[in-house]
Design a protein around this motif. Structure first.
Motif, PDB file in Angstrom:
ATOM      1  N   UNK A   1      82.491  75.921  56.496  1.00 26.26           N
ATOM      2  CA  UNK A   1      83.925  75.738  57.202  1.00 26.26           C
ATOM      3  C   UNK A   1      84.845  76.011  56.191  1.00 26.26           C
ATOM      4  N   UNK A   2      84.669  75.697  55.059  1.00 28.14           N
ATOM      5  CA  UNK A   2      85.777  76.211  53.854  1.00 28.14           C
ATOM      6  C   UNK A   2      86.090  77.609  53.894  1.00 28.14           C
ATOM      7  N   UNK A   3      84.948  78.395  53.914  1.00 30.54           N
ATOM      8  CA  UNK A   3      85.286  79.779  53.939  1.00 30.54           C
ATOM      9  C   UNK A   3      86.229  80.206  55.049  1.00 30.54           C
ATOM     10  N   UNK A   4      85.814  79.556  56.257  1.00 27.94           N
ATOM     11  CA  UNK A   4      86.725  79.822  57.419  1.00 27.94           C
ATOM     12  C   UNK A   4      88.063  79.360  57.380  1.00 27.94           C
ATOM     13  N   UNK A   5      88.310  78.345  56.779  1.00 25.77           N
ATOM     14  CA  UNK A   5      89.525  77.585  56.469  1.00 25.77           C
ATOM     15  C   UNK A   5      90.413  78.425  55.522  1.00 25.77           C
ATOM     16  N   UNK A   6      89.756  79.209  54.465  1.00 27.42           N
ATOM     17  CA  UNK A   6      90.702  80.280  53.676  1.00 27.42           C
ATOM     18  C   UNK A   6      90.814  81.695  54.320  1.00 27.42           C
ATOM     19  N   UNK A   7      90.438  81.904  55.649  1.00 29.29           N
ATOM     20  CA  UNK A   7      90.766  82.898  56.167  1.00 29.29           C
ATOM     21  C   UNK A   7      89.630  84.022  56.271  1.00 29.29           C
ATOM     22  N   UNK A   8      88.304  83.733  55.723  1.00 28.68           N
ATOM     23  CA  UNK A   8      87.371  84.691  55.480  1.00 28.68           C
ATOM     24  C   UNK A   8      86.312  84.292  56.558  1.00 28.68           C
ATOM     25  N   UNK A   9      85.591  85.500  56.970  1.00 22.37           N
ATOM     26  CA  UNK A   9      84.682  85.215  57.909  1.00 22.37           C
ATOM     27  C   UNK A   9      83.260  84.600  57.297  1.00 22.37           C
ATOM     28  N   UNK A  10      82.986  83.463  57.745  1.00 22.05           N
ATOM     29  CA  UNK A  10      81.859  82.776  57.068  1.00 22.05           C
ATOM     30  C   UNK A  10      80.490  83.454  57.263  1.00 22.05           C
ATOM     31  N   UNK A  11      80.325  84.534  58.131  1.00 20.45           N
ATOM     32  CA  UNK A  11      79.137  85.191  58.145  1.00 20.45           C
ATOM     33  C   UNK A  11      78.977  86.476  57.238  1.00 20.45           C
ATOM     34  N   UNK A  12      80.046  86.366  56.633  1.00 19.41           N
ATOM     35  CA  UNK A  12      80.190  87.311  55.611  1.00 19.41           C
ATOM     36  C   UNK A  12      79.796  86.891  53.966  1.00 19.41           C
ATOM     37  N   UNK A  13      79.426  85.769  54.296  1.00 16.80           N
ATOM     38  CA  UNK A  13      78.945  85.176  52.992  1.00 16.80           C
ATOM     39  C   UNK A  13      77.595  84.327  53.208  1.00 16.80           C
ATOM     40  N   UNK A  14      76.743  84.598  52.524  1.00 13.08           N
ATOM     41  CA  UNK A  14      75.309  83.930  52.456  1.00 13.08           C
ATOM     42  C   UNK A  14      75.036  82.922  51.539  1.00 13.08           C
ATOM     43  N   UNK A  15      74.450  82.006  51.944  1.00 11.36           N
ATOM     44  CA  UNK A  15      74.221  80.774  51.122  1.00 11.36           C
ATOM     45  C   UNK A  15      72.496  80.683  51.191  1.00 11.36           C
ATOM     46  N   UNK A  16      72.132  80.661  49.521  1.00 12.63           N
ATOM     47  CA  UNK A  16      70.792  80.719  49.384  1.00 12.63           C
ATOM     48  C   UNK A  16      70.371  79.522  48.466  1.00 12.63           C
ATOM     49  N   UNK A  17      69.372  78.932  48.945  1.00 10.71           N
ATOM     50  CA  UNK A  17      68.903  77.672  47.943  1.00 10.71           C
ATOM     51  C   UNK A  17      67.907  78.018  47.238  1.00 10.71           C
ATOM     52  N   UNK A  18      67.650  77.322  46.026  1.00  6.00           N
ATOM     53  CA  UNK A  18      66.499  77.604  44.989  1.00  6.00           C
ATOM     54  C   UNK A  18      65.210  77.055  45.790  1.00  6.00           C
ATOM     55  N   UNK A  19      64.023  77.767  45.650  1.00  6.11           N
ATOM     56  CA  UNK A  19      62.741  77.451  46.030  1.00  6.11           C
ATOM     57  C   UNK A  19      61.749  77.653  44.606  1.00  6.11           C
ATOM     58  N   UNK A  20      60.927  76.792  44.468  1.00  9.32           N
ATOM     59  CA  UNK A  20      59.802  77.022  43.681  1.00  9.32           C
ATOM     60  C   UNK A  20      58.503  77.052  44.332  1.00  9.32           C
TER      61      UNK A  20
END
Length: 445
Positions: free
Chosen positions: A257-276
Motif C-alpha cells: 500500500x505504501x508503494x502504491x501511495x508513492x505512485x509506484x506499481x506495487x506489482x513491480x516490487x516483490x517481497x521475499x521473507x527469510x526461510x531456513x
C-alpha cells in the motif's frame, strides 16, 4: 514464487556455526566453492543469489577480535562483488546480487561498479542497498562513529538519486561504434548529471552505457519504519523477516500500500521473507539434521552477532541483567530487532531475552521436515499473500541448497507454484520486471 539464495562471503550462510558442520566445505576463499553453489542454485531455477556484507568483523563484542576470530564468527568477509563475478562466470541464468553501503561508498563508484557487473554478466546483476549498522564499520572506513539511523537513510535517498541519475546518463542506442561514419556514440543521447544535495553532490557525465536489462535490480532489506519508507520508494525486490504468518500478511499489505501511495506499481516490487529449510526424505531424518545443527551453536555466536547488529557490546552485561532505557535507546544499529525484543518482553529486556527472541546465530523458526512438509509451509505463506517468495538461508554449504533443490523444488513445481525453466536471459525477465525507462524512478509531479 521467487527463490533467492542467501549467501555470505565466508561460509555462504547466515549462521556463524555453519563452518563447524561436518558436511560443510571449507574452501570458501576459492572460486570453485562459489561456482559449485551457483550451479546448485541454477539447477533449482533460483532467480537470484544474494551476498550479504559488513565492512567489519563482529568484534564489538568484548572490544577484542580474539574470541570471534577463534570461533570463526563471520570473521572472513571477502569482497562480495568480486565473489559474485566468480559465481556469475560459472552460471548462465542465475541473477547475482551484492551489498554495497550508501554510508561508506560514493554513488558514482557504486553506479559504475554495478553497471559494469551487469554488462559482464549479461544483465543478471542486482545491488542490495544498505546503510551499514555499527561503529566498527565506521572506524574501518576512517570515521569515528556510525551516522545516526534516520540520517543514514536521508543520505541514502540522495545516494539513490545520484546512482539512478548516473544510470540514466546513457539512453538506449547511444553507443553506436560505426567505423564507416566514425561515430562512436551519439552525443545527443549521453547526458551530464548535475546534483547538489544536503549530504552529497555529483557533477559529471557517467562512463558506462545502458546494460542489457537497463540497469541492475535494486534490493533493499531495511525493516525499521524509516527503512520501510526507503524500500517503498526505491526497491524492486525487498527482503524481510516476518515473525509469523499473521504479521507477514499485515506487513506485506502495508508495504504494498505504501508503494502504491508513492505512485509506484506495487506489482513491480516483490517481497521475499527469510526461510531456513532443514529438509530430508522423511521428517524424522530432517529432525535428526536439525538436532545436529542446533548442537553446533555457541553462545558467543549469538552474543557477538547481537553486538554487531545493535552496535552495543553485549559482553558488558550479565545474561540476566536488564538493559536500561538509555542503553536501549543507544542501540543505533538494526533498530527493528531491538524494537521486536522490547515488544515481546513488555519490559526492559535482558541479554538472555535478546538471545532467545532474536535467536541470533541460530535458524530462527526453521522449517523442518520432508519436501512435502516444507512445500506446505511455503505454499501457505505464498498463497495467503504474506510474501512473493523466499530468501532461502542455508545451515551449511553446499548441502542445504542441495537438499532444498532435491526435495522441495520438485514438490513446488508439481503444485504449479514454481518455474520449471527460466523465463529469459536477464534477472529482470526472471523476476517479471520490465526494463526501466529513463527517469522512471522519479516521483510523479
Amino acid at each position: 514464487m521467487i527463490m533467492v539464495g542467501f549467501l555470505q562471503a565466508q561460509n555462504c550462510t547466515t549462521l556463524a556455526s555453519a563452518w563447524r558442520h561436518p558436511d560443510a566445505r571449507s574452501d570458501f576463499t576459492s572460486a570453485a566453492y562459489y561456482q559449485a553453489i551457483g550451479r546448485v542454485l541454477e539447477a533449482g531455477k533460483f532467480q537470484l543469489a544474494f551476498f550479504d556484507d559488513r565492512l567489519a568483523m563482529p568484534d564489538i563484542y568484548g572490544g577484542n577480535p580474539a574470541e570471534v576470530v577463534a570461533n570463526g564468527v563471520r570473521v572472513v568477509k571477502i569482497d562480495p562483488v568480486v565473489t559474485l563475478m566468480a559465481m556469475g562466470f560459472g552460471t548462465r541464468h542465475l541473477g547475482l546480487g551484492s551489498t554495497a553501503s550508501t554510508t561508506y561508498y560514493e554513488p558514482f563508484d557504486v553506479a559504475r561498479r554495478f553497471q559494469t557487473v551487469d554488462h559482464m554478466l549479461g544483465g543478471r546483476a542486482a545491488w542490495n542497498v544498505v546503510t551499514s549498522v555499527n561503529d566498527a564499520e565506521a572506524r574501518n572506513m576512517g570515521r569515528e562513529v556510525h551516522m545516526d539511523h534516520d540520517l543514514r537513510y536521508d543520505r541514502a535517498d540522495e545516494f539513490m538519486e545520484i546512482v539512478l541519475g548516473c544510470w540514466d546518463g546513457w539512453e538506449d542506442g547511444a553507443l553506436v561504434v560505426d567505423k564507416q561514419t566514425g561515430l562512436f556514440a551519439d552525443p545527443d543521447k549521453v547526458h551530464r548529471l548535475e546534483y547538489k544535495g544536503r549530504f552529497l553532490s555529483s557533477s559529471g557525465t557517467f562512463t558506462v552505457p545502458r546494460s542489457p536489462q537497463g540497469h541492475p535490480v535494486i534490493i533493499q532489506a531495511g525493516s525499521s519504519a524509516r527503512g520501510k519508507t526507503f524500500a517503498a520508494r526505491w526497491a524492486e525486490t525487498v527482503f524481510v523477516g516476518h515473525e509469523d504468518l499473521a504479521a507477514g500478511k499485515r506487513q506485506y499489505a502495508d508495504l504494498k500500500a505504501e508503494v502504491a501511495r508513492l505512485g509506484r506499481d506495487p506489482d513491480m516490487m516483490s517481497i521475499n521473507t527469510i526461510a531456513y529449510p532443514v529438509v530430508a526424505e522423511t521428517r524424522a531424518e530432517a529432525e535428526d539434521k536439525m538436532a545436529l545443527i542446533d548442537s553446533l551453536y555457541k553462545e558467543v555466536d549469538g552474543l557477538s552477532l547481537l553486538s554487531e547488529a545493535l552496535n552495543f557490546d553485549f559482553k558488558a552485561k550479565g545474561l540476566d541483567e536488564a538493559f536500561t532505557a538509555e542503553e536501549l535507546q543507544g542501540m543505533s544499529g538494526m533498530q527493528a530487532m531491538r524494537d521486536r525484543v522490547m515488544r515481546h518482553t513488555g519490559h526492559n529486556p535482558t541479554v538472555r531475552d535478546f538471545l532467545e527472541i532474536t535467536r541470533r546465530g541460530r535458524p530462527r523458526e526453521a522449517v523442518v521436515g520432508s519436501g512435502k512438509d516444507v512445500a506446505d509451509r511455503l505454499e501457505q505463506w505464498f498463497v495467503e499473500r504474506a510474501c512473493d517468495g523466499f530468501v532461502v538461508a542455508g545451515t551449511h554449504m553446499p548441502g542445504s541448497f542441495e537438499d532444498f533443490v532435491r526435495f522441495v523444488v520438485p514438490e513446488l513445481q508439481r503444485r504449479g507454484l514454481y518455474r520449471t525453466e527460466y523465463t529469459g536471459a536477464t534477472l529482470r525477465e526472471n523476476l517479471g520486471l520490465p526494463v526501466p525507462a529513463r527517469g522512471a524512478w522519479r516521483p510523479p509531479a
